[in-house]
Motif scaffolding. Structure first.
Motif, short mmCIF file in Angstrom:
data_model
loop_
_atom_site.label_atom_id
_atom_site.label_comp_id
_atom_site.label_asym_id
_atom_site.label_seq_id
_atom_site.Cartn_x
_atom_site.Cartn_y
_atom_site.Cartn_z
N GLY A 159 2.61 -9.37 0.32
CA GLY A 159 4.00 -9.55 -0.10
C GLY A 159 4.88 -8.37 0.27
N SER A 160 4.27 -7.29 0.79
CA SER A 160 5.04 -6.11 1.18
C SER A 160 4.42 -5.49 2.42
N VAL A 161 5.21 -4.75 3.16
CA VAL A 161 4.74 -4.06 4.36
C VAL A 161 5.20 -2.61 4.31
N ARG A 162 4.46 -1.74 4.99
CA ARG A 162 4.81 -0.33 5.02
C ARG A 162 5.73 -0.06 6.21
N VAL A 163 6.85 0.58 5.94
CA VAL A 163 7.83 0.86 6.99
C VAL A 163 8.26 2.33 6.91
N LYS A 164 8.78 2.83 8.04
CA LYS A 164 9.35 4.17 8.07
C LYS A 164 10.83 4.06 7.83
N LYS A 165 11.34 4.82 6.91
CA LYS A 165 12.74 4.67 6.49
C LYS A 165 13.42 6.04 6.45
N ARG A 166 14.69 6.05 6.86
CA ARG A 166 15.51 7.26 6.72
C ARG A 166 16.47 7.05 5.55
N VAL A 167 16.41 7.98 4.61
CA VAL A 167 17.19 7.85 3.38
C VAL A 167 18.16 9.02 3.26
N SER A 168 19.38 8.74 2.89
CA SER A 168 20.39 9.77 2.67
C SER A 168 20.32 10.25 1.22
N VAL A 169 20.24 11.57 1.05
CA VAL A 169 20.11 12.16 -0.28
C VAL A 169 21.31 13.06 -0.56
#
Length: 383
Positions: A219-229
Motif C-alpha cells: 500500500g506504500s512505496v519508498r521514494v526520495k523526497k526534497r522537503v523545504s524546512v
C-alpha cells in the motif's frame, strides 16, 4: 469432570520438533491402523482414529500448530476446560485482560489486556528524524533550507489499498476485520481468554488475494523526497523543528508520521550566545582605553558606532540594547554585551619606549635605575 486430552505429539508418536513429513508419515500409519473399515465394530479403534485425526488436523496446520505449541489445547479448542471454569462460574466469555486493565490501566502481566494486540483501523505512520547544520546568523534570524530524505508514501497505483487495480481485499474470516482474535487459555478447570493480533491477516483485518504489482501489496512505496524546512528565528543548538505529516505514510488510511529536524548551530568565530544574549569581546589599545575613542562594534546586524569613554578599565562590559537574539516564536530581542579587552603591545621601538618612560615619570611611576640615558648608553655600547 471431562476426560483430560492427551498431548497431540504423543498421540501421533512424534517429537515436538518433528517435521511436516514426519507428522504426515506418522498420521498415515496410525490412520490406516485404526481405520473403522479395517476394525468394524471396534469402539476403541474408532476412538483412536478420531483422536489421531484431531491431532493431525492441528499439527498439520501451521497456525493451529503455533497456537498449540504456545498455549496447548486451550489455544486450539474453545471448549477446553469443559466450560466449567472457576468455582462453578463460566470464565469462557470473560477477558481477564479487560478486567485487570480496567483496574490497573492496561494489561496485567501475562494476561495481556489487549495493549499489545494491533487492531485493524487507521494507523499513523512512523516519524522520521534528520539533522541539519546552520550558521550562527541563520539560527538568529531564521532561514529556509531544503533537505533530501527517503520516506514511504501511498502507492499511486493502488491508492494505498495494496490491491491490484480492479480488485478488492477480503475481510479476514478469522478476526472478521477487527485485526485481533480472542484466544482461550488455561487448563485444569480454570480457563480465561485474551486478545492478540490476528495471525492470519497480521492485524490488518483484510486479506489481499491480488497484491498490487507496484507496491507488492504494502500500500506504500519508498521514494526520495526534497522537503523545504522553515527554521524559526531564535532557534538554538540542540532544538528541533517538527513538520507534521512529512514522515512515513500511515496504514489503513491513517495519517502520515511527522518529520523531526534536529538543529546543530555552527559556532561563530566572534560571537558567543547565552539564550537570547550575544557576548562579544572588543579589543582596544591602551591609548584608546585611556583617551576614549569612536569605535565600530560588530553585531549580528552589522557594525554599529559606539563611543568608548575615556579611562575605560580592562574587562569593563557595556550593553547594546536590542542587539541580541530574537525571542523564539515571540516578540523582542535580547541584548549584546561588549567586554573591553585592552591589548598590550608585545614589541616597541626605542622611540615608543622613550615615550612610555616619559609617561611613567609624568604619572609618578618609578623609572629603571640609570634612567633613559643609561638605557640607551647600553644599547650604544652593544653596537
Amino acid at each position: 469432570m471431562p476426560e483430560q486430552k492427551r498431548d497431540y505429539y504423543e498421540v501421533l508418536g512424534v517429537s515436538k520438533g518433528a517435521s511436516e513429513d514426519e507428522i504426515k508419515k506418522a498420521y498415515r500409519k496410525l490412520a490406516k491402523k485404526y481405520h473403522p473399515d479395517l476394525n468394524p465394530g471396534d469402539k476403541a479403534a474408532e476412538a483412536k482414529f478420531k483422536e489421531v485425526n484431531e491431532a493431525y488436523s492441528v499439527l498439520s496446520d501451521p497456525e493451529k500448530k503455533s497456537k498449540y505449541d504456545q498455549f496447548g489445547h486451550a489455544g486450539v479448542d474453545p471448549n477446553f476446560g469443559g466450560g466449567g471454569g472457576f468455582g462453578g462460574f463460566d470464565m469462557g466469555d470473560i477477558d481477564l485482560g479487560d478486567i485487570f486493565g480496567s483496574f490497573f490501566g492496561g494489561g496485567f502481566g501475562g494476561f495481556g489486556g489487549g495493549s499489545s494486540a494491533r487492531r485493524a483501523g487507521p494507523q499513523k505512520g512512523e516519524s522520521l528524524r534528520v539533522s541539519l547544520t546552520i550558521s550562527f546568523e541563520e539560527a538568529a534570524f531564521g532561514c529556509t533550507k531544503e533537505i533530501d530524505l527517503n520516506r514511504t508514501e501511498p502507492c499511486e497505483e493502488c491508492h494505498g489499498s495494496g490491491c491490484e487495480p480492479g480488485t478488492t481485499a477480503e475481510t479476514c474470516p478469522d478476526c472478521r476485520g477487527a485485526g485481533v482474535v480472542r484466544i482461550q487459555r488455561g487448563g485444569g478447570g480454570f480457563a480465561f481468554s485474551t486478545t492478540t493480533t490476528c495471525p492470519k491477516c497480521h492485524g490488518t483485518g483484510k486479506l489481499i488475494h491480488s497484491p498490487c504489482k507496484s507496491c507488492g501489496g504494502a500500500g506504500s512505496v519508498r521514494v526520495k523526497k526534497r522537503v523545504s524546512v522553515t527554521i524559526p528565528a531564535g532557534i538554538d543548538d540542540g532544538q528541533a523543528v517538527s513538520l507534521r505529516g512529512q514522515g512515513n505514510a500511515g496504514t489503513n488510511g491513517g495519517p502520515a508520521g511527522d518529520l523531526l529536524v534536529g538543529i546543530h548551530v555552527k559556532p561563530s568565530p566572534q560571537f558567543q550566545r547565552e539564550g537570547t544574549t550575544v557576548l562579544y569581546e572588543q579589543p582596544v589599545s591602551f591609548y584608546q582605553a585611556a583617551m576614549g575613542a569612536e569605535l565600530e562594534i560588530p553585531t549580528i546586524d552589522g557594525k554599529v558606532k559606539w563611543t568608548l569613554p575615556a579611562g575605560t578599565q580592562p574587562g569593563t562590559t557595556f550593553r547594546l540594547r536590542g542587539r541580541g537574539i530574537p525571542e523564539l516564536r515571540g516578540r523582542g530581542r535580547g541584548d549584546q554585551y561588549v567586554t573591553v579587552r585592552v591589548q598590550v603591545p608585545t614589541s616597541l621601538t626605542a622611540e615608543q619606549k622613550e615615550a612610555l618612560h616619559a609617561f611613567g615619570e609624568a604619572m609618578g611611576e618609578a623609572v629603571p635605575e640609570g634612567g633613559l640615558k643609561g638605557f640607551f648608553d647600553k644599547k650604544k655600547r652593544k653596537k
